[in-house]
Every structure is written in structure tokens, then in C-alpha cells.
Design an enzyme around this catalytic site. Structure first.
Site, PDB file in Angstrom:
ATOM      1  N   ARG A  38       0.826  -1.221   0.000  1.00 49.14           N
ATOM      2  CA  ARG A  38       0.000   0.000   0.000  1.00 49.14           C
ATOM      3  C   ARG A  38       0.856   1.266   0.000  1.00 49.14           C
ATOM      4  O   ARG A  38       0.444   2.291  -0.540  1.00 49.14           O
ATOM      5  CB  ARG A  38      -0.928   0.009   1.211  1.00 49.14           C
ATOM      6  CG  ARG A  38      -2.007  -1.028   1.058  1.00 49.14           C
ATOM      7  CD  ARG A  38      -2.936  -1.036   2.227  1.00 49.14           C
ATOM      8  NE  ARG A  38      -4.026  -1.959   1.949  1.00 49.14           N
ATOM      9  CZ  ARG A  38      -5.082  -2.118   2.713  1.00 49.14           C
ATOM     10  NH1 ARG A  38      -5.190  -1.434   3.830  1.00 49.14           N
ATOM     11  NH2 ARG A  38      -6.025  -2.968   2.385  1.00 49.14           N
ATOM     12  N   LYS A 200     -18.041 -13.591   5.211  1.00 45.84           N
ATOM     13  CA  LYS A 200     -19.444 -13.198   5.369  1.00 45.84           C
ATOM     14  C   LYS A 200     -20.205 -12.953   4.087  1.00 45.84           C
ATOM     15  O   LYS A 200     -19.707 -12.340   3.160  1.00 45.84           O
ATOM     16  CB  LYS A 200     -19.487 -11.912   6.188  1.00 45.84           C
ATOM     17  CG  LYS A 200     -19.219 -12.133   7.646  1.00 45.84           C
ATOM     18  CD  LYS A 200     -19.711 -10.924   8.376  1.00 45.84           C
ATOM     19  CE  LYS A 200     -19.556 -11.041   9.857  1.00 45.84           C
ATOM     20  NZ  LYS A 200     -19.671  -9.725  10.470  1.00 45.84           N
ATOM     21  N   GLY A 353      -8.605  -6.798   0.952  1.00 46.17           N
ATOM     22  CA  GLY A 353      -7.435  -6.880   1.822  1.00 46.17           C
ATOM     23  C   GLY A 353      -6.898  -8.283   1.957  1.00 46.17           C
ATOM     24  O   GLY A 353      -5.709  -8.539   1.750  1.00 46.17           O
ATOM     25  N   GLY A 376     -13.603  -3.469   0.403  1.00 46.95           N
ATOM     26  CA  GLY A 376     -14.910  -2.891   0.747  1.00 46.95           C
ATOM     27  C   GLY A 376     -15.315  -1.835  -0.267  1.00 46.95           C
ATOM     28  O   GLY A 376     -16.478  -1.773  -0.682  1.00 46.95           O
TER      29      GLY A 376
HETATM   30  P1  AMP Z   1     -13.894 -11.324   4.372  1.00 45.60           P
HETATM   31  O1  AMP Z   1     -13.303 -10.260   5.242  1.00 45.60           O
HETATM   32  O2  AMP Z   1     -15.365 -11.465   4.480  1.00 45.60           O
HETATM   33  O3  AMP Z   1     -13.382 -11.232   2.947  1.00 45.60           O
HETATM   34  O4  AMP Z   1     -13.338 -12.698   4.939  1.00 45.60           O
HETATM   35  C1  AMP Z   1     -11.982 -13.051   4.967  1.00 45.60           C
HETATM   36  C2  AMP Z   1     -11.820 -14.162   5.944  1.00 45.60           C
HETATM   37  O5  AMP Z   1     -12.664 -15.236   5.589  1.00 45.60           O
HETATM   38  C3  AMP Z   1     -10.429 -14.765   6.009  1.00 45.60           C
HETATM   39  O6  AMP Z   1      -9.816 -14.337   7.189  1.00 45.60           O
HETATM   40  C4  AMP Z   1     -10.684 -16.275   6.008  1.00 45.60           C
HETATM   41  O7  AMP Z   1     -10.012 -16.933   7.059  1.00 45.60           O
HETATM   42  C5  AMP Z   1     -12.174 -16.373   6.222  1.00 45.60           C
HETATM   43  N1  AMP Z   1     -12.760 -17.588   5.629  1.00 45.60           N
HETATM   44  C6  AMP Z   1     -12.583 -18.059   4.400  1.00 45.60           C
HETATM   45  N2  AMP Z   1     -13.225 -19.230   4.219  1.00 45.60           N
HETATM   46  C7  AMP Z   1     -13.816 -19.531   5.386  1.00 45.60           C
HETATM   47  C8  AMP Z   1     -14.609 -20.617   5.846  1.00 45.60           C
HETATM   48  N3  AMP Z   1     -14.914 -21.639   5.040  1.00 45.60           N
HETATM   49  N4  AMP Z   1     -15.065 -20.596   7.117  1.00 45.60           N
HETATM   50  C9  AMP Z   1     -14.745 -19.551   7.914  1.00 45.60           C
HETATM   51  N5  AMP Z   1     -13.998 -18.503   7.552  1.00 45.60           N
HETATM   52  C10 AMP Z   1     -13.536 -18.483   6.302  1.00 45.60           C
END
Ligand code: AMP
Length: 396
Positions: A38, A200, A353, A376
Site C-alpha cells: 500500500r 461473510k 485486503g 470494501g
Molecule cells: P472477508 O473479510 O469477508 O473477505 O473474509 C476473509 C476471511 O474469511 C479470512 O480471514 C478467512 O479466514 C475467512 N474464511 C474463508 N473461508 C472460510 C470458511 N470456510 N469458514 C470460515 N472462515 C472463512
């Protein structure tokens, strides 16, 4: 969006440029910067202003100090790294506003660079307090926004400052991000495939709904895929499912069906009883998911399915990891996806990120066409077609 004024449209000779950058870099346990992408991403904007005879006052946030001074969230280590990258001194300000900072800016020599202390040490930043914004604005003659990653936030340094300080223009990084967004989603080479992952569904549902109108196929991995699988009636054990998002997931799939946009979901998973580096893992199919396990990565059959689904794509956009890639038993899906993109002939754009950290870890960053600094912001831009931080800049 492409009509916004940029730093090539203004004069910097003898001027002080107040530049919003995104220096929200990751730190290791020893307080060392683990990825300076960054900081590097802002160098062309900084160098341009210096070459044009201006001085540069940089402002950024770091982490979430919630309006208080938090020593470990000081931007001081960033000033040292930037100084090494620019091969010139970077003056570190003790704060981002106030008398002392103002006189330091006045004393800064031509072609000098200063980094203001973490904006979020003041509650006025996130609250977009007009008085705080005005005090920041007094530090420059020109406002430059080069922080695409925060352009979806209505904070003082993003939308408040340009109300008090014009010209207000986009930096090179901001301009590049906007151009890639337009190339990928407004005027793409088709087929256009979008891959979404991460934890999420809730922060991505609106974006997915919009995507159904624009793309040719969607691939869903990561934790968010389980809410969709649940909506299709599968039992997915203890995998991450957002109960209140199931209906929305169903709506999205219905809309996709109407528009004949295929949605690819995992057919198998790497599952474990706990989310841990030493967890015992098994490959399980989605049809026969053990009830005491959770899916923490996409499985080998899904890797092949996803690879095939991307084979003829001409544009690929990816946001969010395929699994818990931070833990080695669950990183294969994400790393395999990076490999697929790295060897693809499509225009490949990666954002978010976590996803960009994963790409840097594999050392294949150079094989991806564009790595966006905004996760985001990218999703918000998709949802709304505009961003407050971009709207705040002047039109040509
Ligand atoms: P986000 O910030 O929503 O893009 O989520 C990123 C995070 O999702 C990372 O830290 C991953 O560890 C988590 N992640 C990816 N796949 C899974 C999964 N199957 N179950 C739980 N967490 C997950």
C-alpha cells in the site's frame, strides 16, 4: 467517474499538496510492517507532486484506535519505510492537526515530504466533524485523494476536506482503480466471471445482487458459500451459515436463474472439527457433510470445477479467499485459485485486503494483471455505481 480532475490537471509549483493515502498496512507481532504494497502503491503520486515542484503532506488512518491516541497504531514506522522507498527524509508529525503541525508544514522545504499522525486518533475523522476537516484543509493548497480503499467511507479526510480545500483531485492510484473498475465491470471482455469468497455473505449480498445483472458467471467459495448451500437445502454441519441471509441467498440464486447466469458452488470441502493449524482434516462432499465438522476450504473436486468454469473467461474479478488461508491446512483452495488466475489469459483483477495478502504470500503478484487496494470500496462501488470519496472530487 472518469470525468474527475486528476493530479495531471493541476499545478503544484510552490504549493503544498494534502494527500489522503491508504497506509493502513499490516504489522507483524514484532511491530514490523509485513506488507508494504500500500505504501509502494502511492509512490507515483508522491513523486509526481515532488517532480512538479510541490511539497507533500500525507494523511492516513491505521487500524481502529476509535478516536484515541494508541501508541501501537502510530504511523511512525510507516514514515521510516516510506523514507527508505523514496530515498529522502519523511518528516513525521506528532499529530494531524494543531498549531505545531501547522508551523511544521510552513517550515517544510520545497520538495519535502511529511506524514501526519493517524487521523483516527481524533474522533472527528470518522464522525466527519466539519471543524476537524477544516483544520486538516488548512494544511494544504491542493487536495489529492489517492486512497481508493477508503473512498466508500464518509470520513473527514475523504469527503470533509474537499469541502474546504480546492482544487480537489484524484491521484494516480485512485485514477487507476477507477479505470480498472470500468474496464472490468462496465466495458468488459466477455465472458466475465466473478469469484467471491471470504467469511461473510452479509457484506457482499447487495454486491452479488448487482453482479447478477452484469456478469456471465459467478463462483462462490469461502465461508459465504455455506449460506447458499444451506439455502439449497444441504446440511453443512458446523460450517459458517448466516441464518438471516438464507432468504437473500435464495433470491440471488432465483434472479441468477432468470438471467441464465450460472452460480458455481463448492461440491466438496476440506473440513475439520476445529479451526486450528493442527486440526485433523478430511475431504468431505457437500451431499454427505458430517454434522460435527465445518468446511474451512474448498475441496479438490471444487478446485477442478472452478478451474474449468474459468477456462474460457476473458475477464476474471476475484474478491475474498476460498478458505481460511491463514492456516496451512486450509490454504490450498485459495492458492490454487491464485495459480489459476496467474496462468489465465483473461484480464485478471483481484481485490480485497485478504485476497491481496494471499496473492503477495505466493509471490505471484506480478502474474495478476491488477491487484486492487480496495475490498470494501470495490464492493460498494459495485453496489452503488459511485462512491462518496470519488463524488467529492471536482469534475474536469
Ligand atoms: P472477508 O473479510 O469477508 O473477505 O473474509 C476473509 C476471511 O474469511 C479470512 O480471514 C478467512 O479466514 C475467512 N474464511 C474463508 N473461508 C472460510 C470458511 N470456510 N469458514 C470460515 N472462515 C472463512
Amino acid at each position: 467517474m472518469e470525468q474527475k480532475r486528476s493530479i495531471e490537471d493541476v499545478e503544484f509549483v510552490g504549493k503544498s499538496a494534502l494527500v489522503r493515502v491508504d497506509f493502513n498496512v499490516p504489522f507483524g507481532s514484532e511491530g514490523n510492517i509485513t506488507d508494504d504494497a500500500r505504501i509502494r502503491a502511492s509512490l507515483s503520486t508522491i513523486n509526481h507532486i515532488l517532480d512538479e515542484g510541490g511539497k507533500v503532506i500525507l494523511m492516513s488512518h491505521l487500524g481502529r484506535p476509535k478516536g484515541k491516541q494508541v501508541e501501537r497504531l502510530s504511523l511512525r514506522p510507516v514514515a521510516s519505510r516510506l523514507s527508505r522507498l523514496l530515498r529522502q527524509e519523511v518528516v513525521m508529525a506528532p499529530d494531524c492537526i494543531g498549531e505545531e503541525v501547522r508551523s511544521m508544514v510552513d517550515d517544510l522545504h520545497q520538495a519535502g515530504v511529511m506524514l501526519l499522525e493517524n487521523l483516527r486518533f481524533h474522533p472527528g475523522e470518522e464522525a466527519n466533524d466539519p471543524e476537524f476537516a477544516e483544520q486538516l484543509a488548512q494544511l494544504g493548497d491542493v487536495y489529492v485523494d489517492d486512497a481508493f480503499a477508503t473512498a466508500h467511507r464518509s470520513h473527514a479526510s475523504v469527503i470533509g476536506v474537499p469541502e474546504y480545500l480546492t482544487p480537489a483531485v484524484a491521484g494516480f492510484l485512485m485514477r487507476k482503480e477507477i479505470n480498472y473498475f470500468i474496464k472490468a465491470l462496465e466495458t468488459p471482455f466477455r465472458p466475465l466471471a466473478v469469484i467471491l469468497g471470504g467469511a461473510k455473505v452479509s457484506d457482499k449480498t447487495l454486491a452479488i445482487k448487482k453482479l447478477v445483472e452484469k456478469v456471465d458467471r459467478i463462483l462462490l467459495g469461502g465461508g459465504m458459500a455455506y449460506t447458499f448451500l444451506r439455502a439449497l437445502g444441504y446440511d453443512v454441519g458446523k460450517s459458517l451459515v448466516e441464518g438471516d441471509m438464507i432468504d437473500l441467498a435464495r433470491d440471488v440464486m432465483e434472479k441468477a436463474r432468470e438471467r441464465k447466469v450460472p452460480i458455481y458452488l463448492p461440491v466438496d470441502a476440506i473440513a475439520a472439527e476445529k479451526r486450528h493449524e493442527t486440526a485433523v482434516t478430511s475431504v468431505v462432499t457437500i451431499q454427505e457433510f458430517p454434522e460435527n465438522m465445518m468446511g474451512l476450504d474448498i475441496g479438490p473436486a471444487t478446485n477442478i470445477l472452478f478451474r474449468e468454469a474459468l477456462a474460457d473467461a476473458k475477464t476474471i474479478v476475484w474478491n475474498g479467499p476460498m478458505g481460511v488461508f491463514e492456516l496451512s491446512p486450509f490454504n490450498r483452495g485459495t492458492f490454487s485459485m491464485i495459480d489459476t488466475l496467474a496462468h489465465s489469459n483473461a484480464l485478471t483483477i483481484v481485490g480485497g485486503g485478504d485476497t491481496d495478502t494471499a496473492v503477495h504470500t505466493t509471490g505471484k503478484s506480478d502474474m495478476i494483471d491488477y491487484i486492487s487496494t480496495g475490498g470494501g470500496a470495490f464492493l460498494k462501488l459495485l453496489e452503488m455505481g459511485e462512491l462518496p470519496g470519488i463524488n467529492a472530487l471536482q469534475d474536469k
